[in-house]
Design a protein around this motif. Structure first.
Motif, mmCIF file in Angstrom:
data_model
loop_
_atom_site.group_PDB
_atom_site.id
_atom_site.type_symbol
_atom_site.label_atom_id
_atom_site.label_comp_id
_atom_site.label_asym_id
_atom_site.label_seq_id
_atom_site.Cartn_x
_atom_site.Cartn_y
_atom_site.Cartn_z
ATOM 1 N N THR A 157 0.845 -1.201 0.000
ATOM 2 C CA THR A 157 0.000 0.000 0.000
ATOM 3 C C THR A 157 0.875 1.242 0.000
ATOM 4 N N THR A 158 0.419 2.222 -0.689
ATOM 5 C CA THR A 158 1.140 3.495 -0.760
ATOM 6 C C THR A 158 0.602 4.434 0.299
ATOM 7 N N VAL A 159 1.491 4.900 1.161
ATOM 8 C CA VAL A 159 1.092 5.813 2.234
ATOM 9 C C VAL A 159 1.244 7.235 1.738
ATOM 10 N N THR A 160 0.167 7.942 1.765
ATOM 11 C CA THR A 160 0.198 9.335 1.330
ATOM 12 C C THR A 160 0.141 10.251 2.529
ATOM 13 N N ASN A 161 0.813 11.337 2.409
ATOM 14 C CA ASN A 161 0.838 12.322 3.491
ATOM 15 C C ASN A 161 -0.364 13.238 3.361
ATOM 16 N N THR A 162 -1.314 13.081 4.273
ATOM 17 C CA THR A 162 -2.540 13.885 4.225
ATOM 18 C C THR A 162 -2.479 15.089 5.153
ATOM 19 N N GLY A 163 -1.338 15.323 5.773
ATOM 20 C CA GLY A 163 -1.225 16.464 6.684
ATOM 21 C C GLY A 163 -1.139 17.773 5.916
ATOM 22 N N PRO A 164 -1.304 18.886 6.610
ATOM 23 C CA PRO A 164 -1.228 20.191 5.950
ATOM 24 C C PRO A 164 0.187 20.490 5.479
ATOM 25 N N PRO A 165 0.350 21.211 4.357
ATOM 26 C CA PRO A 165 1.692 21.550 3.871
ATOM 27 C C PRO A 165 2.402 22.479 4.853
ATOM 28 N N VAL A 166 3.707 22.333 4.924
ATOM 29 C CA VAL A 166 4.526 23.108 5.859
ATOM 30 C C VAL A 166 5.682 23.734 5.085
ATOM 31 N N ALA A 167 5.945 25.007 5.369
ATOM 32 C CA ALA A 167 7.121 25.689 4.813
ATOM 33 C C ALA A 167 8.219 25.686 5.872
ATOM 34 N N VAL A 168 9.346 25.049 5.542
ATOM 35 C CA VAL A 168 10.491 24.988 6.456
ATOM 36 C C VAL A 168 11.460 26.099 6.054
ATOM 37 N N ILE A 169 11.580 27.109 6.916
ATOM 38 C CA ILE A 169 12.422 28.282 6.654
ATOM 39 C C ILE A 169 13.675 28.154 7.520
ATOM 40 N N ARG A 170 14.852 28.099 6.885
ATOM 41 C CA ARG A 170 16.106 27.964 7.623
ATOM 42 C C ARG A 170 17.043 29.095 7.231
ATOM 43 N N LEU A 171 17.522 29.831 8.239
ATOM 44 C CA LEU A 171 18.402 30.979 8.018
ATOM 45 C C LEU A 171 19.694 30.774 8.800
ATOM 46 N N THR A 172 20.832 30.874 8.112
ATOM 47 C CA THR A 172 22.156 30.810 8.742
ATOM 48 C C THR A 172 22.871 32.129 8.487
ATOM 49 N N ALA A 173 23.325 32.792 9.557
ATOM 50 C CA ALA A 173 23.949 34.111 9.449
ATOM 51 C C ALA A 173 25.458 33.971 9.356
ATOM 52 N N THR A 174 26.044 34.543 8.287
ATOM 53 C CA THR A 174 27.498 34.663 8.196
ATOM 54 C C THR A 174 27.950 36.040 8.691
ATOM 55 N N GLN A 175 27.011 36.987 8.751
ATOM 56 C CA GLN A 175 27.207 38.304 9.368
ATOM 57 C C GLN A 175 25.967 38.602 10.220
ATOM 58 N N ASP A 176 26.062 39.608 11.078
ATOM 59 C CA ASP A 176 24.887 40.005 11.853
ATOM 60 C C ASP A 176 23.753 40.400 10.896
ATOM 61 N N CYS A 177 22.560 39.884 11.131
ATOM 62 C CA CYS A 177 21.419 40.229 10.293
ATOM 63 C C CYS A 177 20.208 40.498 11.184
ATOM 64 N N TRP A 178 19.199 41.140 10.605
ATOM 65 C CA TRP A 178 18.012 41.545 11.342
ATOM 66 C C TRP A 178 16.798 40.934 10.660
ATOM 67 N N VAL A 179 15.967 40.227 11.444
ATOM 68 C CA VAL A 179 14.880 39.436 10.873
ATOM 69 C C VAL A 179 13.559 39.801 11.546
ATOM 70 N N GLY A 180 12.523 39.976 10.739
ATOM 71 C CA GLY A 180 11.156 40.142 11.232
ATOM 72 C C GLY A 180 10.246 39.164 10.513
ATOM 73 N N LEU A 181 9.389 38.464 11.269
ATOM 74 C CA LEU A 181 8.476 37.455 10.710
ATOM 75 C C LEU A 181 7.075 37.728 11.240
ATOM 76 N N THR A 182 6.101 37.939 10.332
ATOM 77 C CA THR A 182 4.723 38.236 10.728
ATOM 78 C C THR A 182 3.782 37.318 9.955
ATOM 79 N N ASN A 183 2.563 37.075 10.552
ATOM 80 C CA ASN A 183 1.580 36.258 9.862
ATOM 81 C C ASN A 183 0.660 37.149 9.031
ATOM 82 N N SER A 184 -0.369 36.530 8.407
ATOM 83 C CA SER A 184 -1.224 37.265 7.481
ATOM 84 C C SER A 184 -2.092 38.301 8.182
#
Length: 259
Positions: A157-184
Motif C-alpha cells: 500500500t502506498t502511504v500518502t501524506n494527508t497532513g497540511p503543507p509546511v514551509a520549512v524556513i532555515r536561516l544561517t547568518a554569516t554576518q549580523d542580520c536583522w529578521v522580522g516574521l509576521t503572519n497574514s
C-alpha cells in the motif's frame, strides 16, 4: 557629540573613506552620509537604523551599544520590547508533579487479587472431581488433518501524506542580520538580531511575511531552495505553504536614491 558625529570622527581617525565603510558593511554610501549627518529617515525604520549603526560602528572601531542606547533614548525602544523577551516564553511553563499512590487504592488492588485467586482455586478444584465413568465412555476422536491454508498475497500500500503543507524556513547568518516574521493578520511571530555564526529554523503552516536586513550576510532556504541571493540592503519574502511555489519575492524597498 551626536551619533553621526561620533561615527564620522571615528571613521576619519581610522583613515577610512565613506566608500570603504560602504564596501565593508554593504550599506549604501548615501545612507552612511545621512547617518553621519544625523538623518536616519532613509534607513526605512528604527529596526534597520539600529542595524546600520551597529555595522558602521563595528567597522570604524566604536562600541555600538552606547550609540544604540542613545538612539533608543531619542527615538524610543525597539517596538516596546526588551531583547530578553524575544527568547522567553510568553506564558510560564507549569510542571505537574505526579500524585502519590494512595493507601486506599493499594487495599483495593490487594482485595481484587485475593478474590481472583479464590475464584481460580475453586474452578480448578471442581474440575479434578469429575466422575471416572465419564472418562470410560469417552471415545477417541479422530481429528481430520488440517488442510494447508493459502495465504493471499498482500499488495503493498502506498502511504500518502494527508497532513497540511509546511514551509520549512532555515536561516544561517554569516554576518549580523536583522529578521522580522509576521503572519497574514499582522501579528509579529519573531523580531530580533541573529548574530553571525548562528542559525534559526521556522516551520510555518500558514502564510507569513519575512523581512531580512543585510541579505548578503545570510544563507536562507525555504523547503531546501535558496532564496534572497542578492546584494540588497533589505530583503522581503511572502511565503504561502499551500501554493506549489510557496515563495514570492515582492518589490523590495529602495532605502535611498543614488549611489
Amino acid at each position: 557629540m551626536s551619533i553621526g558625529d561620533t561615527l564620522a570622527e571615528a571613521r576619519r581617525q581610522r583613515g577610512l573613506t565613506i566608500t570603504q565603510v560602504s564596501q565593508e558593511t554593504r550599506i549604501r554610501e548615501t545612507l552612511i552620509r545621512g547617518i553621519e549627518q544625523g538623518d536616519f529617515s532613509p534607513c526605512g525604520g528604527d529596526f534597520y537604523a539600529r542595524g546600520h549603526i551597529r555595522s558602521i560602528a563595528t567597522v570604524v572601531g566604536v562600541d555600538p551599544v552606547p550609540l544604540i542606547r542613545e538612539y533608543d533614548e531619542e527615538h524610543g525602544p525597539p517596538g516596546g520590547m526588551r531583547a530578553a523577551e524575544i527568547f522567553e516564553p510568553a506564558t510560564p511553563i507549569k510542571i505537574h508533579e505526579p500524585r502519590p499512590f494512595g493507601l486506599g487504592k493499594i487495599l483495593i488492588v490487594a482485595l481484587l487479587a485475593v478474590i481472583g485467586f479464590a475464584a481460580y482455586h475453586l474452578v480448578s478444584t471442581d474440575g479434578t472431581h469429575s466422575p471416572a465413568s465419564q472418562a470410560a465412555n469417552l471415545r477417541p476422536v479422530v481429528k481430520p488433518k488440517p488442510k494447508p491454508a493459502v495465504t493471499p498475497a498482500v499488495r503493498p500500500t502506498t502511504v500518502t501524506n494527508t497532513g497540511p503543507p509546511v514551509a520549512v524556513i532555515r536561516l544561517t547568518a554569516t554576518q549580523d542580520c536583522w529578521v522580522g516574521l509576521t503572519n497574514s493578520t499582522g501579528q509579529q511571530l519573531y523580531q530580533g538580531i541573529i548574530p553571525a555564526g548562528q542559525s534559526m529554523t521556522w516551520r510555518e503552516q500558514d502564510p507569513v511575511s519575512m523581512v531580512v536586513g543585510n541579505p548578503p550576510g545570510i544563507s536562507l532556504t525555504v523547503n531546501g531552495k535558496p532564496e534572497l541571493q542578492n546584494t540588497q540592503t533589505v530583503g522581503y519574502l511572502s511565503i504561502n505553504p499551500s501554493q506549489q511555489n510557496p515563495v514570492t519575492n515582492p518589490s523590495q524597498q529602495n532605502s535611498a536614491t543614488g549611489g
